[in-house]
Every structure is written in C-alpha cells, then in structure tokens.
Write a protein that holds these residues in place. Structure first.
Motif: not given
Length: 735
Positions: A343-352
């Motif tokens: 989920l943390t990786g997904l959030v970083f990707t989505a925010v970027t």
C-alpha cells in the motif's frame, strides 16, 4: 549522601578542589552583586574602596590572595596538611574569582567593566567554572593522566607508542577544533575527546582562522558556515547574553545619563508604538501559519512511536500470558506487513503520477498543494508505522520458544491499525482527486486567499464602515491620505518602497546576508514590530523588496532613515522578515490571485482550450477583489504605522495581478471577454471613486481588444455584453 561524599570527594583527594570551586562561585556572585549595588548608588552599601582618593579594583585584592595562597600551597606541598590545603585552596578560589571578574580590564588595559567588551570577563568565569567542574568529576584533559601511566609503566614499547599516539591525536583534534572557532567544544572536548570529532569534521565558524585559511575559494563551505552561524549560534549567543546580564548586570549602558539630552526629531502626528504582547502573538501565529512543514517529520515520528508501542505491547502480552495458535498469528502479521508495504508503494506511485498529471494539465501549484496536505503525511506515516509494528511483533513471535506466550493483543492492535490505514487510504484518494479537480483546487486556493486577507487586513468592521459611508454619500471624502500609513499588524508586504524623502547618503541600507531557513523568498513582515523599533529609535523604515521576491545574497532589504539610524541593530530588524521557499496562496492575497490566474492561463492556452475553467477562475478572482477593495482603502486611511513604508500593495496592483494576464491571453474567447466585463462593471459599482481609475482603464483596454478581434458587428456586440456565466444568455447578466 555522606557515603558518596566520603567515597567520591574525600577519598579521592578532591576536597580542596571542591572548596576552590565553591569559593570561586560564591566570590563571583558576591562581587557582582556588590558592583551592581554600587552602580545603582544604593546608599546603605559601602561602595568602592578608595584610600586616599585612589580607586582600588578588586583584581588588586585577588592578585594578593592568589600570591599568598599559591605560596602557601607550594611551601606545604611536601607535607601532609589536608586542612591547610583546603583553606589555601578556598583562598586561591577567592583570588581567582576577583581577578577573572576583571579579566576584560587586563585584556584591554583599560576600564571596560561595564562596556560590551566587559562580557569577556563573564565568559572567562564561565570557562573557569566549567573546567573546575570537569576536574571535580575526575576527568583529565586529553587523557594525559592515563597516557602518562601507560607510558611510564607500560609492559612493552608498543603500548607506550599507542598511548603517545592517542595523546597526540587528541592534541591535534583539539587544536583543529579551536582553530575552527569552536571554543566550548574544544575546551570540553579536551576532557571528553569524543566531542573533538564533531568539532573537527563539522564546518568551521565563518570568521575563524580555519575559515580564512581554507574557505577562501570554497563558496559552498563558507555559505554553509554562515547559514549555521545565523541559524544555530546567533540565537544561542543572544540567550547567553541574557543569562550573563541577568547575573552580572547590563553591559554597554552608561552609568549616568548624558548631560545634554538629545532632542528627538519631529515625528508624524498620532505615532504610537503597537502593543508588544499583541504584536508578538500575531507574529508567532503568522510564522506558524506560513512555516513549511517537512514531509518526512510526521512519518518519522509515527514510526518511532510504532517501535515504542510494539515493545510495550509485547511486554503486555508476556504479562497476560495469552495462548493463541502461533501459526495463525504469524500468517496474520505477515499479511498485514505485506499489505502495508504494498500500500505504501502504491501511494507513492499514485501521488507521483498525480503530481505529474496535475502539473502538466492544471498548474504546477498542484505539487506544493499535495506536499503540504496533512492527510498525505498522515497516510504515509501510518502505513509505515503499521508495517514496522507488524514486523516487530512477527519477529518476536518467530524468536519465541514453543512454550512462550503468544502476542495476541499485539496482533489485534496490528489489525486495528490496518483498518485505520484503510480509512486513511480512502481519505488520501479523495484528497488527490480534489486537488486534480481544477474547480476544487481553485476553491481551495480562494479559501487560502480569504484567510490571507483576514490576516493582512484584520479590521473588517472599519473597512466595511468606510465603504458603506462612501457608497451612501455617493462621493469620496476629500482628505489627505498619509503616504505610508497602515495599521500596526503583522502583514505580508507589497511593492518596493517609494521615496521616503531622504537622500541616499542620509539612509542606512540593511543587507540580507544569509537566512536561517533554506529559502530566500520574502513571505511576511512584522510591521508592528518595525513600528515599535522606529518609535523607540526615532527612525523610519522603508522596505526595498516586495513579498514574493527572491532576495539574492547581500541585497538591500530595508532602508533606515533618521538621525539615529546607525544605532539600530540590523539583526533585530532582519528578524522582522520571514523567508521561505515559495510564495504560496496562504502567504498573501496577491499569491492567491496569481495562482488562480495561472490555472486560468493553462485552461485558456491552445493545449487546454477550456473557457469554462477560465470563467470559474474569474468568479473566484472577483470574490477576492470585492473582499480586498474596502480593506485596502481602510488600510490606506489608517495612520497607526506611519514610520514604516514600502510594504503595501495598491488597489491597482491587485486588479492587475488578478485580471491582466487573463485579459491579454484571451484572444478569440468571447466567454472570457463577457466574464471579464461583468467583473470590471461589478467592481466599478462597488468601489469608491478613488479606486475607479484602474477599473475604467481596463474596461477601455478590453473594448479596444474586442474592436480589434471581432470584425462582425454581432460578434462585437455579444463580446461587449457583461455575463457572469460567460455565455449564459445573449444579452448577458450582471448582478
């Protein structure tokens, strides 16, 4: 306590040193109280010792005490006389205190006891006390005591060589630290050598010999040294001076007032210093609202709390003695940890991706918006904290013996944290969607702009009364408006200063060398504090830069005019300026208008071609301008900060910032022309006569632009119709 005293002080032979230190401190405090009473001319205090009219400084008595006690200690050194040693050590401490209290007089060879140079006496006393305390604790400088033992009684030459190398290395590190200008680090590091590593490898002070020798061609090193000096050392020095003057009295203040009083220059009428408490509260609130919150701080705090919580929960599980299937718990914890990492990786990707899309399609203002959003910091921090918590509990479970208790409570808490993380993920997705929606983003920016207006122009009632009276009268009251008048509040500043009426050679320019923050963009000015300095110093301040300006190195920011301009402390004036990284909408109304205009320009470009978004942007621009109009004029009519100038933006500035770029780029956009006309006509009806020139000028420019762009009479007539919706009807509408 008695056992500790016998064991740590008496048995180790440190009793004379303790008595020396106590006598030293007591004598210093006594002599400082004495001289402060003499300075205050207290009648019941004996005063100075002046036999035959000659003033005897107390260092004279100190030298005599040091000579007598020192001679006694040398004479009795071969005898076992513990009582005499203690008495002589105390007398020696008294003499040292009397001499070091006038250390500055010996250093400068003149009486500078109450001048600024006299602070060096207090510095010398503090150094002596620190060294005495370290010796009392059993520490020895540079490890000489242990090294001497190793060298004298070492079993082999290798041991002696190692001891000598250690002492030599400590000496070299101490010399480098002292050459870098770090006196306290060097002195204490002699007793605690580990501190010498920090002093040696960290950057030197900007005016130290090391900086002069090695930083001449290294601008990066010198800039870093200056930045650290301003951010860390100067506040500590100011607090050190506060402590020194609390103990020893104020330095640099004359004992008697001058014979001829200085006649103050004529000040403008109704000049008053703002309330100090209210000024400090406003400035503190402004700094808190405008400060940049690091993105990493909250996640790091949450991860640290997760580690502490995991340790406490594991301890609680051990005390409860719960027995649950360890395989099931291991599976649950593994799933939670893996889900949080994903989920943390997904959030970083989505925010970027959201930042890239928003910057390219809407405005670059999207990026700082997302960065300063609390929900983003909370989400990332909570995801990482849940991951760390689950991993620590799983590790404890994996290392446990088969008969040990299982972490049932910890697993339940991890599951609860997972549920909270899911809700935070939903909130984050909703917030990203809000930022990527141009309508929501502009509403957000406008809300920040209204908050900035209320902070900059807090007297809403006064502004409303001025506007209401003029609208009811139908004319402007003819009165003389002060050139630099404003109310005494903490406000972000405006355009460069106008001519203050003083020639350049009669003004002192304060330059900005380095700032305590990484940014050099001017965000706000504490006008009320500057007004207080101006009243107390009988001077005038004019700002030379505007809010939002990036101030380069060594550029003048404030001009000081007046007879006593040289007595103004530059660092106090510069503390009234707040610098940061970016001129964002929460800083000032001008920044909000600029942000809305940027979004409108992106929408009106050939790539965007979205006039509806431009109309929406003009809706928010009109709202902000209507809110600003009465406040700007009421602020101009106020006379509570007449000694500070150059910080105000005019009404014409706000109109230009909010509409000119949109008008110039609206070629062939009839909807934008109609909405702009509606905006101008609304402002013309709501503003008094002295605010009409910039509006009528832009209406005329809009007419000229329409005549050039639209050749068909029907198109020209439609483009001239004011319409709040852009193309809501043929004839248009204005409320």
């Amino acid at each position: 306590m008695t056992h500790w005293f016998d064991h740590a002080i008496v048995a180790t032979g440190r009793l004379p040193l303790l008595l020396f230190l106590l006598a030293f401190i007591a004598t210093f405090l006594f002599i400082r109280i004495s001289v402060r009473l003499i300075r205050a001319q207290v009648r019941w205090w004996p005063g100075n010792v002046t036999p035959g009219g000659m003033h005897l400084h107390h260092e004279f008595f100190g030298v005599i005490a040091m000579l007598l006690s020192g001679f006694g200690l040398v004479a009795l050194s071969r005898f076992d006389t513990p009582i005499a040693d203690c008495v002589l050590a105390a007398i020696f401490g008294i003499g040292c205190a009397l001499v070091l209290d006038e250390f500055a007089l010996i250093l400068h060879l003149r009486d500078v006891y109450w001048e600024k140079e006299g602070r060096s006496s207090v510095d010398a006393v503090f150094v002596a006390i620190a060294i005495g305390v370290l010796f009392l604790l059993g520490l020895r400088p540079l490890g000489f005591s242990d090294a001497a033992t190793e060298i004298a009684a070492g079993p082999d030459p290798g041991t002696r060589i190692v001891a000598a190398v250690i002492v030599t290395a400590n000496v070299v590190l101490a010399v480098i630290t002292l050459m870098k200008g770090k006196l306290w680090t060097g002195l204490i590091g002699m007793f605690i050598p580990f501190l010498l590593l920090f002093g040696t490898f960290r950057v030197a002070r900007p005016r130290s010999p090391w900086a002069r020798w090695f930083y001449g061609g290294k601008e990066g090193k010198l800039d870093k040294a200056i930045r650290r000096e301003i951010r860390y050392r100067e506040p500590l020095i100011r607090w050190k001076i506060v402590v020194q003057e609390a103990l020893a009295g104020r330095f640099g203040v004359p004992d008697l007032p001058p014979v001829l009083p200085v006649t103050p220059a004529a000040l403008p009428p109704k000049v008053a210093a703002p309330n100090a408490v209210a000024t400090a509260i406003r400035w503190r609130r402004t700094r808190r609202e405008l400060r940049a919150v690091p993105t990493w701080r909250l996640p790091v705090i949450l991860v640290v709390l997760a580690v502490i919580a995991a340790i406490l929960c594991i301890t609680l599980d051990e005390s409860l003695g719960l027995k649950v299937d360890s395989g099931t718990l291991a599976t649950v914890l593994g799933v939670i940890a893996g889900a949080m990492a994903t989920l943390t990786g997904l959030v970083f990707t989505a925010v970027t991706l959201a930042m890239q899309f928003g910057a390219s399609q809407i405005s670059v203002r999207v990026i700082p918006r997302l960065q300063r959003e609390p929900v983003m910091r909370w989400s990332i921090g909570f995801f990482l904290a849940t991951f760390v918590f689950s991993v620590m509990v799983a590790m404890d479970l994996a290392l446990a013996e088969p008969d040990d208790t299982t972490p049932g409570v910890s697993t339940a808490i991890a599951a609860l944290l997972t549920v909270v993380s899911a809700f935070l993920f939903i909130a984050l997705v909703a917030k990203v969607g809000t930022v990527l929606n141009s309508a929501q983003l502009m509403r957000w920016i406008a809300a920040d702009g209204r908050s900035a207006i209320r902070r900059q122009f807090p007297d809403e009632v006064a502004a409303g009364e001025v506007a209401a009276e003029e609208v009811a009268a139908g004319e402007v009251v003819a009165e003389e408006v002060p050139e630099h008048a404003t109310h005494a509040a903490v406000v972000p500043v405006g355009p460069p200063a106008v001519d203050s009426g003083h020639p350049d050679d009669a003004r002192r320019i304060i330059h900005l060398k380095e700032t305590a923050t990484r940014g050099r963009v001017l965000l706000a000015v504490n006008v009320a504090k500057l007004q207080r300095y101006a009243v107390s110093g009988n001077v005038r301040f004019d700002l030379l830069v505007a809010v939002g300006d990036h101030v380069p190195h060594d550029v003048g920011v404030i001009a000081v005019s007046g007879e006593h301009r040289d007595s103004i402390a530059a660092h106090k004036v510069l503390r009234c300026l707040l610098f940061g990284d970016i001129h964002q909408p929460s800083v000032s109304p001008a920044a909000a208008l600029q942000s809305i205009s940027d979004i409108a320009l992106k929408a009106i470009s050939s790539a965007g071609n979205d006039p509806s978004t431009v109309v929406l942007a003009l809706d928010h621009t009109e709202d902000l301008l209507l809110m600003l109009a009465p406040r700007v004029r009421a602020d101009l009519l106020s006379t509570r900060a007449t000694l500070v100038g150059g910080y105000r933006r005019s009404w014409a500035d706000y109109v230009a910032i909010g509409t000119d770029e949109i008008r110039r780029h609206s070629h062939g956009q009839a909807q934008v022309h109609r909405r702009l006309r509606a905006l101008y006509e609304t402002l013309a009806r709501r503003c008094p006569a002295d605010q009409l020139p910039p509006i009528t000028e832009r209406l005329a420019a809009l007419d000229q632009q329409i005549d050039l762009e639209w050749q068909v009479p029907l198109d020209r007539r439609l483009a001239r119709a004011p319409d709040r919706q852009g193309s809501g009807s043929e004839r248009g509408s204005v409320g």
